[in-house]
Design an enzyme around this catalytic site. Structure first.
Site, PDB file in Angstrom:
ATOM      1  N   TYR A 179       6.815 -55.243  65.712  1.00  0.00           N
ATOM      2  CA  TYR A 179       6.108 -54.494  66.721  1.00  0.00           C
ATOM      3  C   TYR A 179       4.664 -54.470  66.652  1.00  0.00           C
ATOM      4  O   TYR A 179       4.091 -53.584  66.844  1.00  0.00           O
ATOM      5  CB  TYR A 179       6.776 -53.061  66.487  1.00  0.00           C
ATOM      6  CG  TYR A 179       7.105 -52.474  65.221  1.00  0.00           C
ATOM      7  CD1 TYR A 179       6.124 -51.980  64.386  1.00  0.00           C
ATOM      8  CD2 TYR A 179       8.305 -51.654  64.875  1.00  0.00           C
ATOM      9  CE1 TYR A 179       6.373 -51.447  63.112  1.00  0.00           C
ATOM     10  CE2 TYR A 179       8.534 -51.187  63.932  1.00  0.00           C
ATOM     11  CZ  TYR A 179       7.624 -51.301  62.825  1.00  0.00           C
ATOM     12  OH  TYR A 179       7.843 -50.518  61.562  1.00  0.00           O
ATOM     13  N   GLU A 205      11.239 -57.687  57.173  1.00  0.00           N
ATOM     14  CA  GLU A 205       9.899 -57.813  56.810  1.00  0.00           C
ATOM     15  C   GLU A 205       9.956 -58.873  55.784  1.00  0.00           C
ATOM     16  O   GLU A 205       8.977 -59.835  55.611  1.00  0.00           O
ATOM     17  CB  GLU A 205       8.973 -56.746  56.429  1.00  0.00           C
ATOM     18  CG  GLU A 205       8.608 -56.035  57.628  1.00  0.00           C
ATOM     19  CD  GLU A 205       8.399 -54.280  57.407  1.00  0.00           C
ATOM     20  OE1 GLU A 205       8.053 -53.560  58.566  1.00  0.00           O
ATOM     21  OE2 GLU A 205       8.423 -53.695  56.368  1.00  0.00           O
ATOM     22  N   SER A 238      12.822 -51.945  51.048  1.00  0.00           N
ATOM     23  CA  SER A 238      12.905 -50.378  51.245  1.00  0.00           C
ATOM     24  C   SER A 238      14.331 -50.208  51.781  1.00  0.00           C
ATOM     25  O   SER A 238      15.248 -48.913  51.469  1.00  0.00           O
ATOM     26  CB  SER A 238      11.787 -49.850  51.982  1.00  0.00           C
ATOM     27  OG  SER A 238      12.044 -50.474  53.330  1.00  0.00           O
ATOM     28  N   ASP A 279       6.503 -45.518  55.823  1.00  0.00           N
ATOM     29  CA  ASP A 279       5.386 -44.936  55.461  1.00  0.00           C
ATOM     30  C   ASP A 279       5.541 -43.926  54.184  1.00  0.00           C
ATOM     31  O   ASP A 279       4.881 -44.092  53.167  1.00  0.00           O
ATOM     32  CB  ASP A 279       4.669 -44.039  56.478  1.00  0.00           C
ATOM     33  CG  ASP A 279       3.624 -44.591  57.300  1.00  0.00           C
ATOM     34  OD1 ASP A 279       3.563 -46.109  57.290  1.00  0.00           O
ATOM     35  OD2 ASP A 279       2.850 -44.219  58.120  1.00  0.00           O
TER      36      ASP A 279
HETATM   37  N1  LIG Z   1      18.747 -44.114  59.628  1.00  0.00           N
HETATM   38  C1  LIG Z   1      18.654 -43.850  58.451  1.00  0.00           C
HETATM   39  N2  LIG Z   1      19.343 -43.386  57.556  1.00  0.00           N
HETATM   40  C2  LIG Z   1      19.099 -42.995  56.274  1.00  0.00           C
HETATM   41  N3  LIG Z   1      18.015 -43.357  55.646  1.00  0.00           N
HETATM   42  C3  LIG Z   1      17.082 -43.862  56.338  1.00  0.00           C
HETATM   43  C4  LIG Z   1      17.261 -44.587  57.688  1.00  0.00           C
HETATM   44  N4  LIG Z   1      16.209 -44.702  58.473  1.00  0.00           N
HETATM   45  C5  LIG Z   1      15.345 -44.973  57.447  1.00  0.00           C
HETATM   46  N5  LIG Z   1      15.741 -44.544  56.228  1.00  0.00           N
HETATM   47  C6  LIG Z   1      15.096 -44.257  54.930  1.00  0.00           C
HETATM   48  O1  LIG Z   1      13.629 -44.518  54.979  1.00  0.00           O
HETATM   49  C7  LIG Z   1      13.455 -45.608  54.077  1.00  0.00           C
HETATM   50  C8  LIG Z   1      12.598 -46.520  54.486  1.00  0.00           C
HETATM   51  O2  LIG Z   1      13.147 -46.957  55.857  1.00  0.00           O
HETATM   52  P1  LIG Z   1      12.974 -48.413  56.416  1.00  0.00           P
HETATM   53  O3  LIG Z   1      13.803 -48.566  57.667  1.00  0.00           O
HETATM   54  O4  LIG Z   1      13.596 -49.314  55.232  1.00  0.00           O
HETATM   55  O5  LIG Z   1      11.479 -48.651  56.522  1.00  0.00           O
HETATM   56  P2  LIG Z   1      10.725 -49.128  57.787  1.00  0.00           P
HETATM   57  O6  LIG Z   1      10.556 -47.744  58.503  1.00  0.00           O
HETATM   58  O7  LIG Z   1       9.557 -49.340  57.285  1.00  0.00           O
HETATM   59  O8  LIG Z   1      11.541 -50.155  58.553  1.00  0.00           O
HETATM   60  C9  LIG Z   1      14.808 -46.172  53.653  1.00  0.00           C
HETATM   61  O9  LIG Z   1      14.796 -46.568  52.279  1.00  0.00           O
HETATM   62  C10 LIG Z   1      15.753 -44.948  53.906  1.00  0.00           C
HETATM   63  O10 LIG Z   1      15.713 -44.257  52.600  1.00  0.00           O
HETATM   64  C1  LIG Z   2       1.311 -46.068  64.443  1.00  0.00           C
HETATM   65  C2  LIG Z   2       2.685 -46.340  63.674  1.00  0.00           C
HETATM   66  N1  LIG Z   2       2.424 -46.148  62.515  1.00  0.00           N
HETATM   67  C3  LIG Z   2       3.436 -46.794  61.522  1.00  0.00           C
HETATM   68  C4  LIG Z   2       4.550 -47.127  62.077  1.00  0.00           C
HETATM   69  C5  LIG Z   2       5.621 -47.440  61.279  1.00  0.00           C
HETATM   70  O1  LIG Z   2       6.669 -46.779  61.050  1.00  0.00           O
HETATM   71  P1  LIG Z   2       7.792 -46.658  59.903  1.00  0.00           P
HETATM   72  O2  LIG Z   2       7.181 -46.040  58.845  1.00  0.00           O
HETATM   73  O3  LIG Z   2       8.998 -46.145  60.452  1.00  0.00           O
HETATM   74  O4  LIG Z   2       7.924 -48.466  59.482  1.00  0.00           O
HETATM   75  C6  LIG Z   2       4.933 -47.192  63.378  1.00  0.00           C
HETATM   76  C7  LIG Z   2       6.251 -47.530  64.055  1.00  0.00           C
HETATM   77  N2  LIG Z   2       6.008 -48.527  64.897  1.00  0.00           N
HETATM   78  C8  LIG Z   2       3.636 -46.696  64.214  1.00  0.00           C
HETATM   79  O5  LIG Z   2       4.039 -46.597  65.473  1.00  0.00           O
END
Ligand SMILES: Nc1ncnc2c1ncn2[C@@H]1O[C@H](COP(=O)(O)OP(=O)(O)O)[C@@H](O)[C@H]1O
Ligand SMILES: Cc1ncc(COP(=O)(O)O)c(CN)c1O
Length: 356
Positions: A179, A205, A238, A279
């Protein structure tokens, strides 16, 4: 001297404010925000509002001489900032984007900051001798040129403070979809990883960075080792899809004095996808890795405990709705309501040594 004229009757009060022998910047902002809150809470009771506002500002000014040991430097959007502040970090934030909303919504308006904007901000910090940072945390950034500049800045800051910790959250995408523009990938891979002390990619990632498809625990471990081999002390995935049913798997690994500790944690999965959790994850890991001096087990446990309670509160705010049916707005993370959980997370799930 606030005065309120409502229903024909006027109330005017005044208060004597003990004066400090110094002038401060920011107190006017604080005053306005506090009055807004107390006028709302008390429904225009100007006496109480003025008293509480002055009491708050007085205690802030009394405490201003005590400074925090850490000064974090942030370069991104907002979710992590509150968390870091609650956990005792003084935060300077540069928004790499100034958007109307996050990109999960149907429409996106706003601007990406330019390299010139960034240079100007850094110039101002340098001119005022304000570059004494202990941590740098980078996240969402859409511009490869800007990311590259951030890498140079981290190098410079590390020269000035060799113990500075750089936490790199290589925000690029999720679930097989990027994204941000794909030009940011080589900048993360070739320029930022080499200066990072901690990195916290999600599964997708990590795959992008190492070009290793993660299909099982062995390939996950290989990915982590490749990232360590690039000189990164602490590698945190993560989330990955390798958890037991209805669970995600998080993994954290650190190399200290030649010995490696790798732990994993099963994360109960909510039936919804949230924005901002990555984040939050990075900001929490930064805080706990610092507090525990790279104890990845404790850091991962407290980070997951905190995020779980934020997500529970977020999902429960619409108890009659299935989480998967929540709208983007309804899924905005309930961070402020979770302040005490952020301060004192209750660890319910233990991390285990990671084994194949
Ligand atoms: N659907 C979900 N259910 C439970 N925990 C979640 C969910 N989505 C995110 N998380 C939590 O948020 C953390 C970061 O999410 P992740 O999806 O790995 O990062 P990003 O938002 O960068 O893709 C995970 O380690 C988990 O603890
Ligand atoms: C402005 C902005 N910052 C950060 C993120 C990253 O989100 P996440 O922490 O869920 O990875 C997004 C998601 N596309 C976003 O739109």
């Amino acid at each position: 001297m606030p005065s309120f004229k409502g229903g024909g009757s006027k109330t005017t009060v005044s208060i004597n404010i003990p004066q400090f022998d110094a002038s401060f910047t920011g107190t006017g902002d604080l005053f306005a925000a506090l009055m807004l809150a107390y006028i709302t809470r008390t429904n225009h009771n100007v006496k109480e509002s003025l008293e509480r506002t002055i009491a708050t500002i007085q205690s802030v000014l009394e405490r201003t001489a005590q400074s925090f040991p850490n000064k974090v430097y942030f370069q991104f959007y907002y979710w992590g900032i509150f968390v870091s502040q609650v956990l005792g970090f003084e935060v300077d934030a540069i928004n790499t984007v100034q958007f109307s909303n996050h990109s999960g919504y149907g429409h996106l308006k706003g601007k990406v900051i330019t390299e010139q904007d960034f240079d100007e901000l850094i110039e101002g910090l340098k001119m005022n001798d304000l570059m004494d940072y202990t941590h740098v945390l980078t996240g969402y950034c859409r511009s490869p040129q800007l990311l590259s500049k951030i890498g140079e800045l981290v190098k410079e800051l590390k020269k000035a403070n060799p113990t500075l910790m750089y936490v790199c959250d290589p925000v690029m995408g999720d679930n097989g979809r990027m994204y941000v523009p794909e030009e940011v990938l080589p900048i993360y891979a070739n320029e930022l990883l080499s200066v990072a002390d901690v990195i916290c990619p999600n599964q997708f990632e990590a795959e992008l960075l190492t070009k290793i498809p993660i299909k099982d625990k062995a390939s996950l471990l290989k990915t982590i080792n490749v990232l360590h081999d690039r000189g990164i002390k602490t590698v945190v995935i993560s989330s990955s899809e390798l958890g037991p049913e209805k669970h995600l798997l998080g993994v954290a690994s650190t190399v200290v004095g030649g010995s490696k500790t790798t732990v994993s944690i099963n994360i109960p999965q909510f039936d919804a996808s949230f924005t901002g959790t990555g984040d939050l994850f990075a900001a929490l890991m930064l805080a706990y890795i610092t507090r525990t001096n790279h104890n990845v087990k404790e850091s991962l446990e407290r980070t997951i405990a905190t995020i779980q309670s934020v997500l529970e509160r977020t999902a429960q705010s619409f108890p009659n709705k299935d989480p998967s049916a929540l709208t983007c707005k309804e899924k905005e993370l309930k961070l402020i309501q979770s302040k005490s959980d952020i301060e004192n997370p209750v660890v319910k799930i233990e991390a285990q040594p990671f084994s194949l």
